[in-house]
Design an enzyme around this catalytic site. Structure first.
Site, PDB file in Angstrom:
ATOM      1  N   THR A 132      -9.015   7.147   1.891  1.00  0.00           N
ATOM      2  CA  THR A 132      -9.568   7.256   0.534  1.00  0.00           C
ATOM      3  C   THR A 132      -8.841   8.335  -0.260  1.00  0.00           C
ATOM      4  O   THR A 132      -8.303   9.287   0.344  1.00  0.00           O
ATOM      5  CB  THR A 132     -11.077   7.590   0.590  1.00  0.00           C
ATOM      6  OG1 THR A 132     -11.512   8.049  -0.694  1.00  0.00           O
ATOM      7  CG2 THR A 132     -11.400   8.688   1.594  1.00  0.00           C
ATOM      8  N   ASP A 133      -8.862   8.205  -1.575  1.00  0.00           N
ATOM      9  CA  ASP A 133      -8.256   9.266  -2.403  1.00  0.00           C
ATOM     10  C   ASP A 133      -9.033  10.576  -2.280  1.00  0.00           C
ATOM     11  O   ASP A 133      -8.537  11.638  -2.643  1.00  0.00           O
ATOM     12  CB  ASP A 133      -8.168   8.829  -3.880  1.00  0.00           C
ATOM     13  CG  ASP A 133      -9.509   8.607  -4.556  1.00  0.00           C
ATOM     14  OD1 ASP A 133     -10.551   8.556  -3.871  1.00  0.00           O
ATOM     15  OD2 ASP A 133      -9.522   8.465  -5.805  1.00  0.00           O
ATOM     16  N   GLU A 134     -10.267  10.493  -1.731  1.00  0.00           N
ATOM     17  CA  GLU A 134     -11.090  11.699  -1.679  1.00  0.00           C
ATOM     18  C   GLU A 134     -10.549  12.713  -0.675  1.00  0.00           C
ATOM     19  O   GLU A 134     -10.952  13.869  -0.660  1.00  0.00           O
ATOM     20  CB  GLU A 134     -12.553  11.330  -1.391  1.00  0.00           C
ATOM     21  CG  GLU A 134     -13.047  10.321  -2.414  1.00  0.00           C
ATOM     22  CD  GLU A 134     -14.548  10.152  -2.489  1.00  0.00           C
ATOM     23  OE1 GLU A 134     -15.283  11.045  -2.048  1.00  0.00           O
ATOM     24  OE2 GLU A 134     -14.979   9.106  -3.019  1.00  0.00           O
ATOM     25  N   TYR A 156     -17.972  13.717   4.229  1.00  0.00           N
ATOM     26  CA  TYR A 156     -17.415  12.357   4.153  1.00  0.00           C
ATOM     27  C   TYR A 156     -15.898  12.430   4.046  1.00  0.00           C
ATOM     28  O   TYR A 156     -15.167  11.861   4.880  1.00  0.00           O
ATOM     29  CB  TYR A 156     -17.994  11.587   2.962  1.00  0.00           C
ATOM     30  CG  TYR A 156     -17.180  10.347   2.604  1.00  0.00           C
ATOM     31  CD1 TYR A 156     -17.057   9.286   3.500  1.00  0.00           C
ATOM     32  CD2 TYR A 156     -16.497  10.256   1.387  1.00  0.00           C
ATOM     33  CE1 TYR A 156     -16.281   8.158   3.184  1.00  0.00           C
ATOM     34  CE2 TYR A 156     -15.730   9.143   1.071  1.00  0.00           C
ATOM     35  CZ  TYR A 156     -15.627   8.095   1.978  1.00  0.00           C
ATOM     36  OH  TYR A 156     -14.852   7.002   1.671  1.00  0.00           O
ATOM     37  N   LYS A 160     -12.997  11.356   6.759  1.00  0.00           N
ATOM     38  CA  LYS A 160     -11.980  10.347   6.434  1.00  0.00           C
ATOM     39  C   LYS A 160     -10.578  10.933   6.610  1.00  0.00           C
ATOM     40  O   LYS A 160      -9.657  10.242   7.067  1.00  0.00           O
ATOM     41  CB  LYS A 160     -12.166   9.840   5.001  1.00  0.00           C
ATOM     42  CG  LYS A 160     -13.403   8.991   4.767  1.00  0.00           C
ATOM     43  CD  LYS A 160     -13.435   7.701   5.569  1.00  0.00           C
ATOM     44  CE  LYS A 160     -12.390   6.714   5.113  1.00  0.00           C
ATOM     45  NZ  LYS A 160     -12.496   5.437   5.904  1.00  0.00           N
TER      46      LYS A 160
END
Ligand code: NAD
Ligand code: TYD
Length: 344
Positions: A132-134, A156, A160
């Site tokens: 994810t970009d997060e 989260y 990831k």
């Protein structure tokens, strides 16, 4: 569509295939590739929903296994005979990760490890780790390239990032044909109504308040789930991308307030429904991606203009009240909503 070659005739293991993006991806593979086969491995957590895969039961190219990616035996059995593994399985909601991080570490890190160990024992052509970009943390300057540092700020995104780097290490150490993708925030049909789009659309349809965290000026780089699936299919079909990391973003940078205003306008509802509530801790102010690498490498471009995508998405929730009313009227969801919002 580009020539999909061997990937159009492959057997796909799709973990987390009963969730939002996974189910859209499964349906896309089966409709684009008549000779492909798909095995879904999904634990069916609160976010996994058999309704997302309704109608596929009668398709002989499709099979479903209820199982946990942390269970090595289930994973070994599911992966047998597969050519491609796409790992969507994850705990995915930032707010939940702030309250109960352990399931995130377990599924998003350890579950990825179990899948990678299984992949070492078979001869996959691709192992796609859906990151994810997060993982970049908040991006306040130029959009992040794949070389930007990983500074995740909540359990989260940190979990990831763990899965993302672990997957890469299995390419570097053991030559598992890993491709890591870091996509921006998806919107579209079948998204569990705890995330911004479906929560705001369905609350507005129910005449309930739209809870805006803090100022509502936090921005995300929104992409329609169909564009995400196209990017994944293009990367899977492309030889020589193993060991690569690819950002996937559509460049639609909009704030929470801008999304809320559009949803209310499309539904003919008043801005009175907006309600500013207590902010999320460590709320990343902005995500923004530089997606030049995937465009250069596979020629992918996002095709869904944002205004069309949001209108189609709002329409989908209007026309499929049965899908989300079933979730929202259930005890699991009602408990969650009360815990998260009632005293916020
Ligand atoms: P989702 O929460 O809708 O679905 C997750 C699915 O994984 C569910 O079907 C759930 O039952 C399943 N699952 C959870 N734990 C499992 C386990 N231990 N074993 C097997 N299955 C399990 O999530 P989503 O929004 O569809 O996201 C899919 C993937 O894409 C995730 O890896 C997420 O991190 C990533 N991602 C999501 C977005 C987004 O905007 N939604 C953006 C970038 C990346
Ligand atoms: P979300 O859909 O949870 O995705 P993520 O945090 O993984 O990007 O949230 C998207 C944005 O919307 C984020 O800035 C938080 C905000 N938000 C609200 O303001 N209110 C809400 O009720 C939710 C769920 C999100």
């Amino acid at each position: 569509m580009a020539d999909a070659g061997w990937s159009a005739e492959s057997r796909y293991l799709v973990t987390g295939g009963a969730g939002f993006i996974g189910s859209n991806f499964v349906k896309r593979v089966l409709s684009d590739y008549p000779a492909a086969r798909v095995v879904v491995l999904d634990k069916l957590t609160y976010a996994g929903n058999p309704d997302n895969l309704l109608g596929l039961e009668s398709d002989s190219r499709y099979s479903f296994i209820q199982g946990d990616v942390c269970d090595a035996r289930a994973v070994d059995a599911a992966m047998e005979g597969c050519d491609v593994c796409v790992n969507f399985a994850a705990e995915t909601h930032v707010d939940r990760s702030l309250g109960d991080p352990s399931s995130f570490v377990l599924t998003d890190v350890y579950g990825t490890h179990v899948l990678l160990e299984a992949a070492r024992k078979v001869s996959l052509r691709k192992f796609v780790q859906i990151s994810t970009d997060e993982v970049y943390g908040e991006i306040l300057g130029a959009p992040a390239t794949e070389d930007a540092p990983l500074v995740p700020t909540n359990p989260y995104s940190a979990s990831k990032a763990g899965g993302d780097r672990l997957a890469f290490s299995y390419y570097a150490s053991f030559k598992v044909p890993v491709v890591v993708t870091r996509c921006s925030n998806n919107y579209g049909p079948n998204q569990y109504p705890e995330k911004l789009f479906p929560l705001f659309i369905t609350n507005a349809l129910e005449g309930k308040k739209l809870p805006v965290y803090g100022s509502g000026r936090n921005t995300r780089d929104w992409i329609h789930v169909d564009d995400h699936c196209s990017a994944l299919l293009a990367l899977i079909a492309k030889d020589g991308v193993e060991g690569g990391v690819f950002n996937i973003g559509a460049g639609n940078e909009l704030s929470v307030l801008e999304i809320a205003e559009r949803i209310l306008k499309l539904l003919g509802q008043s801005a009175d429904l907006l309600e500013h509530v207590k902010d999320r801790p460590s709320h990343d102010r902005r995500y923004a991606l530089d997606s030049a690498r995937i465009k250069r490498t596979v020629g992918w471009v996002p095709r869904v203009p944002f205004e069309d995508g949001i209108a189609a998405t709002v329409r989908w929730y209007v026309e499929n009240t049965w899908w989300w009313e079933k979730i929202k009227s259930g005890e699991t969801y009602r408990d969650y909503y009360e815990r998260m919002y009632e005293s916020r």
